[in-house]
Design a protein around this motif. Structure first.
Motif, PDB file in Angstrom:
ATOM      1  N   GLU A   1       3.297   2.250   2.024  1.00 10.26           N
ATOM      2  CA  GLU A   1       1.937   2.267   1.506  1.00 10.26           C
ATOM      3  C   GLU A   1       0.969   2.729   2.591  1.00 10.26           C
ATOM      4  O   GLU A   1       0.988   2.209   3.715  1.00 10.26           O
TER       5      GLU A   1
ATOM      6  N   HIS B   1      -1.235  -1.596  -6.211  1.00  6.42           N
ATOM      7  CA  HIS B   1      -1.752  -1.066  -4.944  1.00  6.42           C
ATOM      8  C   HIS B   1      -3.151  -1.592  -4.627  1.00  6.42           C
ATOM      9  O   HIS B   1      -3.602  -1.542  -3.482  1.00  6.42           O
TER      10      HIS B   1
ATOM     11  N   GLY C   1       4.505  -2.110   2.370  1.00  5.60           N
ATOM     12  CA  GLY C   1       4.602  -1.867   0.945  1.00  5.60           C
ATOM     13  C   GLY C   1       6.016  -1.747   0.422  1.00  5.60           C
ATOM     14  O   GLY C   1       6.252  -1.862  -0.777  1.00  5.60           O
TER      15      GLY C   1
ATOM     16  N   HIS D   1      -4.846  -1.233   3.490  1.00  5.74           N
ATOM     17  CA  HIS D   1      -3.962  -2.279   2.996  1.00  5.74           C
ATOM     18  C   HIS D   1      -4.357  -3.581   3.663  1.00  5.74           C
ATOM     19  O   HIS D   1      -5.189  -3.597   4.588  1.00  5.74           O
TER      20      HIS D   1
ATOM     21  N   ASP E   1       5.882  -7.064  -2.242  1.00  4.71           N
ATOM     22  CA  ASP E   1       5.703  -5.615  -2.234  1.00  4.71           C
ATOM     23  C   ASP E   1       7.024  -4.988  -1.821  1.00  4.71           C
ATOM     24  O   ASP E   1       7.331  -4.865  -0.637  1.00  4.71           O
TER      25      ASP E   1
END
Length: 288
Positions: free
Chosen positions: A253, A239, A269, A257, A247
């Motif tokens: 996520e 992460h 993600g 990011h 990913d």
């Protein structure tokens, strides 16, 4: 798409599709250059047959080659007719249809797993022949043979194979991370999560070098690559990573990011290749 046909003594029934774009010509009764690449199942043998442009040959045999075990073998034998479905055979003689990408990065890629939904995880410790033809739905799988060199992660409709990420099994610095990932891809996923630096990657990304191979030579090492047990969270950068390689986590996520683009927040993600996240497109996992 062409036709897979089940043959009875007096009738033929069109049931599925075939390697090349087009239409079924004669429900599998004739084999000419117009039907080259068609596949049928003959109940009288029984077994899969493949039209080589002149005659029906058992289990995908061409003029001079036995039943292929991979799409790369088909390509090297000169029997490729472009992207599509081809008959293959396992080492124990099981015949099945597989989707082959014959164009990306030189071609010869065999599908073995597909991630269509964001929460699905593609790792499995069992080879499933049905996963080889699953082009539009979730299908877990692993590589049925240890004789592979590379694995490609790409979206179904990646234009010019971009974005895509390729992992090389043999090249790049040797490490426990490579050993673990190699095992996971070959039906040997560890029972617990593995977090290790793993070398051997390159990518084609609209965000880097206009889809030209990156790095242009050698390979990239993904720091703290997460490889999860079958049926859990999949394969993903950490992460705290770059968000520009792989990913394929089971949940979205949250910010912050660094993805280059995404179509929906839920794809971030969970379905991201080379920094691009697409919830609407299946990810193909393919080997050669």
């Amino acid at each position: 798409m062409a036709a897979l046909t089940f043959l009875l003594p007096l009738i033929a029934i069109l049931v599925v599709s075939m390697p090349t774009q087009g239409t079924a010509h004669s429900l599998g009764l004739t084999c000419t250059s117009a039907q080259q690449g068609d596949v049928r199942y003959n109940l009288l043998l029984p077994g899969v047959e493949y039209c080589d442009g002149e005659q029906w040959r058992p289990a995908g045999q061409s003029h001079n080659h036995p039943t292929p075990s991979s799409c790369n073998e088909i390509l090297l034998n000169g029997d490729s007719h472009g992207d599509g479905f081809y008959p293959l055979a396992t080492s124990d003689g099981t015949h099945y249809l597989a989707y082959c990408d014959m164009t990306c990065a030189g071609g010869g890629w065999t599908l073995f797993a597909t991630k269509a939904s964001t929460s699905f995880q593609f790792f499995s410790n069992t080879f499933n022949v049905d996963s080889a033809s699953a082009t539009d739905h979730d299908a877990a799988g692993c590589i049925p043979t240890g004789e592979f060199n590379e694995v490609m992660f790409k979206f179904r409709n990646s234009e010019s194979c971009c974005p895509s990420v390729v992992y090389n099994k043999n090249l790049g610095a040797a490490s426990a991370g490579k050993t673990n990932l190699n095992n996971a891809l070959q039906c040997g996923v560890a029972s617990t999560e593995q977090i290790q630096n793993t070398d051997g990657f390159y990518r084609h990304s609209p965000s880097y070098n206009q889809c030209v191979r990156d790095p242009t030579s050698n390979f990239h090492s993904i720091a703290r690559l997460h490889t999860y047990a079958a049926g859990t969270a999949g394969l993903s950068e950490d992460h705290s990573g770059t968000d520009q390689w792989i990913d394929m986590w089971q949940t979205p996520e949250s910010p912050p990011h660094a993805y280059s683009a995404h179509d929906t927040p839920t794809s971030r993600g969970a379905k991201c290749i080379a920094g691009h996240c697409l919830g609407a497109e299946p990810i193909y996992v393919m080997y050669r």
